[in-house]
Structure formats: structure tokens, C-alpha cells
Design an enzyme around this catalytic site. Structure first.
Site, short mmCIF file in Angstrom:
data_model
loop_
_atom_site.label_atom_id
_atom_site.label_comp_id
_atom_site.label_asym_id
_atom_site.label_seq_id
_atom_site.Cartn_x
_atom_site.Cartn_y
_atom_site.Cartn_z
N ARG A 109 -4.75 -33.01 2.24
CA ARG A 109 -4.07 -31.86 2.21
C ARG A 109 -2.39 -31.95 2.59
O ARG A 109 -2.31 -32.84 3.43
CB ARG A 109 -4.48 -30.63 2.77
CG ARG A 109 -6.13 -30.35 2.74
CD ARG A 109 -6.90 -29.93 3.84
NE ARG A 109 -8.14 -30.09 3.39
CZ ARG A 109 -9.25 -29.19 3.16
NH1 ARG A 109 -8.67 -28.01 2.99
NH2 ARG A 109 -10.41 -29.38 2.93
N GLY A 151 -8.61 -28.05 10.39
CA GLY A 151 -9.69 -28.96 10.29
C GLY A 151 -10.89 -28.73 9.50
O GLY A 151 -10.96 -27.34 9.28
N GLY A 162 -19.95 -22.56 11.18
CA GLY A 162 -19.79 -23.76 10.18
C GLY A 162 -20.92 -23.68 8.99
O GLY A 162 -20.94 -24.36 7.92
N ASP A 190 -2.87 -25.85 4.15
CA ASP A 190 -4.23 -26.60 4.32
C ASP A 190 -5.05 -26.40 3.18
O ASP A 190 -5.89 -26.89 2.83
CB ASP A 190 -5.08 -25.94 5.72
CG ASP A 190 -5.12 -24.61 5.44
OD1 ASP A 190 -4.04 -23.64 5.41
OD2 ASP A 190 -6.30 -24.05 5.59
N ARG A 230 -16.01 -25.94 8.66
CA ARG A 230 -17.40 -25.89 7.77
C ARG A 230 -17.51 -26.89 6.83
O ARG A 230 -18.19 -26.26 5.52
CB ARG A 230 -17.61 -24.38 7.49
CG ARG A 230 -16.64 -23.83 6.38
CD ARG A 230 -16.79 -22.91 5.75
NE ARG A 230 -15.37 -22.44 5.18
CZ ARG A 230 -14.97 -21.55 4.35
NH1 ARG A 230 -15.86 -21.03 3.71
NH2 ARG A 230 -14.07 -21.28 4.03
P1 AMP Z 1 -10.28 -21.53 4.42
O1 AMP Z 1 -9.73 -19.97 4.57
O2 AMP Z 1 -11.42 -21.54 3.79
O3 AMP Z 1 -9.26 -22.50 3.82
O4 AMP Z 1 -10.43 -22.18 5.74
C1 AMP Z 1 -9.35 -22.03 6.94
C2 AMP Z 1 -10.06 -22.48 8.30
O5 AMP Z 1 -11.19 -21.98 8.84
C3 AMP Z 1 -10.61 -24.04 8.07
O6 AMP Z 1 -10.15 -24.90 9.10
C4 AMP Z 1 -11.98 -23.83 8.16
O7 AMP Z 1 -12.65 -25.06 8.07
C5 AMP Z 1 -12.25 -22.88 8.89
N1 AMP Z 1 -13.51 -22.05 8.82
C6 AMP Z 1 -13.62 -21.07 7.60
N2 AMP Z 1 -14.79 -20.69 7.82
C7 AMP Z 1 -15.72 -20.87 8.78
C8 AMP Z 1 -16.91 -21.26 9.32
N3 AMP Z 1 -17.72 -19.94 8.91
N4 AMP Z 1 -16.94 -21.81 10.39
C9 AMP Z 1 -16.21 -22.54 10.98
N5 AMP Z 1 -14.95 -22.82 10.68
C10 AMP Z 1 -14.55 -21.94 9.38
MG MG Z 2 -9.41 -24.35 3.31
#
Ligand code: AMP
Ligand code: MG
Length: 484
Positions: free
Chosen positions: A178, A85, A121, A247, A88
Site C-alpha cells: 500500500r 499493519g 483480529g 493504508d 486482522r
Molecule cells: P481498515 O479500516 O480495515 O482499513 O483497518 C484499519 C486498521 O485497523 C488496520 O491496521 C487493520 O488491521 C486494523 N483492524 C481493523 N479491524 C480490526 C480487528 N477486528 N482487529 C484488529 N485490527 C483491526
Molecule cells: Mg485497510
């Protein structure tokens, strides 16, 4: 004022969580994409005003916004995660652009949501700058992608391995649905939600599929084709996404999530940049297989909608997935044929493309400059620079001679074709790094210069000819990080 119309927020409650963006102490506008604002029917003057900045920083939203964090799941490096989900990112709502197309407007980096798990976030300003530059360059390079409307510096410090200035990117997408969004409801065995999601996504992205005999199958076939053509486009630019988890794969066929992505300088098909991709799962040449695997996961999720009988569903899904290599190969070969200036494509040309890429890898030649020089030679220039790029190793003269045999005649047409697909500029990793480092020190001139130059990547402009050059040895970026 923005005319938001939030169809996703009108789907059932279990599709998302209502959230309010966190307030930030001292927002300032680092970059505003005026051309995109206009395309979206938004007023750039309003966006730069105090009220506009209040929205782009999440401090105060227009009352028409309905901010939500979307639920999704995903396979990360092959491992199943039932709930990811938007941890951030916050979707403010949808706008209808000047072409009548619905687009999501999302803040990335504006605080915690119920999906944040242990994360804060937030986003670093550097990661927002990277995504702005790379996604906008991709759009200008004619690759389907999410877009960047603005970057805001928040005035906060975001703790990571080191302390970094915080930032928020306003991301625009055809939608943020996605493969993992479908997998989320598959995981919950919630067929009702799956159907509503499929209906929503189909209407939004492939409305013609609703008329097919089996609309969900037609929908799946279109996603497969969109992704196959997307991956071919990436590869033709030497682009490596870096985190092709389910995702991070859109239903719309847009590139999404410019984290540890990279553009290859010196070419090798096994190139990997991402620090977290230890086994090269998402190497340049593995991207079609990775996409195919992800699409098989989408097929699994859609199966109950495609056919009531699981065996019948399996057959239909496999046949649709089997189209992937064909669509990919066709896009891959026709795209590379154009890059090499081959005006027709048959077995001989396909073999030439494969041999030439191998030759390029052996020579460790700069991917972008190689095709640029070839384009210049097709236009009648001397081949000295190409020979200099290739060095004096064995096989160079033979390769040039082979290429010349295949590309005789019809020069104008050939040069036009080559110029249209061989960019002068790509977002070279070391330049992106320079923009990030300068921005972290409070200097945004580098970012603005690059954003401007990369908005016209096929044009030659004397003032930015330095951006054509590969990194010097001390500038080479060997590894990229999520940098969230
Ligand atoms: P990503 O690697 O950007 O595709 O993110 C994978 C998952 O990690 C997603 O669910 C993001 O929302 C979560 N996520 C990544 N960075 C953060 C953050 N700084 N705070 C909270 N959730 C995060
Ligand atoms: Mg992502």
C-alpha cells in the site's frame, strides 16, 4: 497442496511479523470461487476438501505457507498513524497464476497479530460476505480489484456492538503493498528498507520501470497513472470506496478494502454512505482529490530514492503528480463519453457530460438504470421508461433532445460501446444487506444467487431481472458501516 513462493516473507524481518492464524471451532465453507481457483492454478476439489477447508479457515496450513502480518502505516482521514499493519489479516504466501502473475493469498479475519492493538483480529461473516460480493462484482465489471477466493463461517461468535457470527475471507491480490507500506519506512527513516520495498514492488507491478533512467520516478509515475484510471472507473459505476486512507490504497492499482463502500442508486455527486466519513472527505466527487492527496504522500515517501537532492526530488515529484489530473480527466471523459454513447470527445462533449451529471443529480435519477435505459434507446427501444425514471420535471425533454443531437448515426457501434460499459446489474447496497442478513441467520442462498448473478453484470437474464431494480423506499441503505 499449494506451490507457495513467498518473496515478501524473504524481505527483511522488519517488513512483517511471523504469525500463526487462530484456530476456529467449527469451520464451514460458505462460498468458493471455483473460476478464480482455477485461474490461480488451485484445485477447487482440494479447496473444498477437509484439508482445503483447514487452510481457508486457518486451522491447519500447508507446510509451504509462511504466514506473516505485514507492517504498514497510513494517513487515516488525514491524520498520521505511524503503525497500523495487518491487525486482522494474515498473508499465507504467494502463488503464480496461470498467466504467470504472482498473487498474494491472504486470510482476513483469522485472529490477532502484533498489529491488532485492541482489536480481536476477527471478522464478522457479514463483512466477509460484503467483501466477497463487492470485490467479485468489481472484477466482473472490469475494474482492477483484489479478489475473493472463499468465505468460511467459523462457528464462532464475534462480539461487536451486537454479537455476530464470525467469518474468514480468503483475499487474493496482485500484492497487498500500500501507499502506507512506504510511509511506514519513511516514518522510521529507514531508507534501506524503502529501497528494498520499492525494488520489490517495482519488479512485481511495473517491471518496465526498472529500465528507466530514474527507475523510482518511473515507478511513481506508473502508480499515479494506475490510480488515476482506477478512480475514473469507480466513478463511472457510481462506486464510493468510503475509506480512501493511504493504508487502503494499493501500489498495484487494485481496489482494496470493501468496508463501508457503496454503489449509488439515486445519483448525487456529494453522496457519502460511510458512517465514519462525517465530513464527506471521501464523497463520490471527492475521490480524485483524495487519491491525488494520497499519491502526494507516496511521493513524499519515495523522495529520497527519486533524487539525492531534496529540492530536485520535489520538482520531479510535483511534475509526476501534475500528471494525475490529466490522466484522470482523460479516463473520466472517455469513460463517460462511452456511457452516454458519444463516439468522439471534444470540448462540446465534455461540457455535455458535466451538464448531464448535474441534470441527473437534479432529477435524483437511478445512476445505473439511467445509463441502461439510454443504452436501450440507442438500440431502438422506446424512451418511455427513461421518461418515467426522470419524472415530469423541467428540462427532461430538452435534455433528451440534446442527447439525440449528439448521438445521431452509427447506431451499431454506439450500442455496442454503451452495452460494454453500462452494466445491467451492480451490487446494489440493499441486496448486499439482504445477503448479509440472511447469512447471519444461517441462510446462504441469497449470497450465492447474488454472487452468481453479479459475475455477469453486463448480461440480461430474465431470472435475475429483479436485481436490476432500485431499492423500495423501506429498503434504501443510507449509511454503511465498516462492520469489521
Ligand atoms: P481498515 O479500516 O480495515 O482499513 O483497518 C484499519 C486498521 O485497523 C488496520 O491496521 C487493520 O488491521 C486494523 N483492524 C481493523 N479491524 C480490526 C480487528 N477486528 N482487529 C484488529 N485490527 C483491526
Ligand atoms: Mg485497510
Amino acid at each position: 497442496m499449494i506451490n507457495f513462493d513467498n518473496t515478501y516473507a524473504r524481505l527483511p524481518d522488519r517488513f512483517y511479523a511471523h504469525v500463526v492464524p487462530a484456530k476456529v471451532p467449527a469451520p464451514s465453507l460458505v462460498g468458493l470461487n471455483e473460476a478464480l481457483a482455477e485461474e490461480l492454478g488451485l484445485d477447487p476439489v482440494w479447496l473444498s476438501s477437509a484439508e482445503g477447508l483447514a487452510m481457508l479457515s486457518g486451522n491447519q496450513l500447508p507446510k509451504e505457507a509462511d504466514p506473516i502480518a505485514q507492517a504498514y502505516a497510513g494517513h487515516q482521514f488525514g491524520g498520521w498513524v505511524p503503525e497500523l499493519g495487518d491487525g486482522r489479516a494474515i498473508l499465507l504466501g504467494e502463488v503464480i497464476d496461470l498467466h504467470g502473475k504472482r498473487r498474494d493469498l491472504q486470510l482476513k479475519g483469522s485472529g490477532q497479530t502484533p498489529f491488532s492493538r485492541r482489536g480481536d483480529g476477527k471478522a464478522t461473516l457479514g463483512s466477509a460476505i460484503r467483501e466477497y460480493l463487492c470485490s467479485e462484482a468489481m472484477a466482473a465489471l472490469n475494474v482492477p480489484t483484489t479478489r475473493a477466493l472463499a468465505v468460511v463461517a467459523t462457528g464462532e461468535i464475534v462480539p461487536r456492538e451486537h454479537a455476530h457470527p464470525g467469518g474468514i475471507l480468503t483475499r487474493i491480490a496482485g500484492s497487498h503493498i500500500r501507499v502506507g507500506t512506504f510511509q511506514y519506512f519513511q516514518g522510521l527513516q529507514d531508507q534501506d528498507a524503502l529501497r528494498q520495498l520499492a525494488d520489490h514492488a517495482m519488479k512485481r507491478h511495473f517491471p518496465e520501470a526498472t529500465q528507466a533512467q530514474n527507475p523510482y520516478l518511473a515507478f511513481f509515475e506508473r502508480v499515479v497513472a494506475a490510480q488515476a484510471s482506477l478512480i475514473a472507473k469507480w466513478m463511472q459505476l457510481g462506486f464510493i470506496h468510503g475509506v480512501m486512507n493511504t493504508d487502503n490504497m494499493t501500489i498495484s492499482g487494485e481496489t482494496i478494502d470493501f468496508g463501508p463502500c457503496a454503489f449509488i442508486d439515486s445519483f448525487h455527486p456529494d453522496k457519502v454512505f460511510s458512517s465514519i466519513d462525517r465530513h464527506g472527505r471521501y464523497a463520490w466527487s471527492n475521490q480524485p482529490q483524495a487519491a491525488h492527496w494520497n499519491l502526494a504522500r507516496l511521493g513524499d515517501a519515495l523522495s529520497p530514492l527519486i533524487a539525492k537532492d531534496p529540492a530536485a526530488g520535489k520538482t520531479l515529484i510535483s511534475a509526476a503528480l501534475d500528471r494525475f489530473p490529466h490522466v484522470f480527466k482523460e479516463a473520466y471523459h472517455s469513460g463517460f463519453a462511452a456511457k452516454f454513447g458519444l463516439l468522439s470527445i471534444a470540448e462540446k462533449e465534455e461540457q455535455f457530460i458535466a451538464d448531464s451529471l448535474q441534470f441527473m443529480a437534479e432529477q435524483e435519477v437511478d445512476f445505473t438504470l439511467f445509463f441502461r435505459e439510454l443504452t436501450r434507446i440507442a438500440g431502438g427501444s422506446e424512451s418511455a421508461r427513461l421518461r418515467e425514471l426522470l419524472g415530469s420535471r423541467a428540462g427532461v425533454e430538452e435534455w433528451i433532445a440534446d442527447w439525440k443531437v449528439l448521438t445521431e448515426g452509427e447506431d451499431d457501434e454506439r450500442v455496442r460501446v454503451m452495452q460494454d460499459c453500462n452494466p445491467v446489474l451492480i451490487p446494489r447496497n440493499h441486496r448486499v444487506e439482504q445477503a448479509i442478513q440472511a447469512a447471519e441467520a444461517g441462510e446462504f442462498g441469497v449470497f450465492r444467487r447474488l454472487a452468481e448473478a453479479w459475475s455477469e453484470p453486463f448480461a440480461e437474464h430474465e431470472e435475475v431481472s429483479d436485481l436490476e431494480e432500485p431499492p423500495l423506499s423501506h429498503e434504501v441503505v443510507c449509511e454503511t458501516f465498516c462492520g469489521t
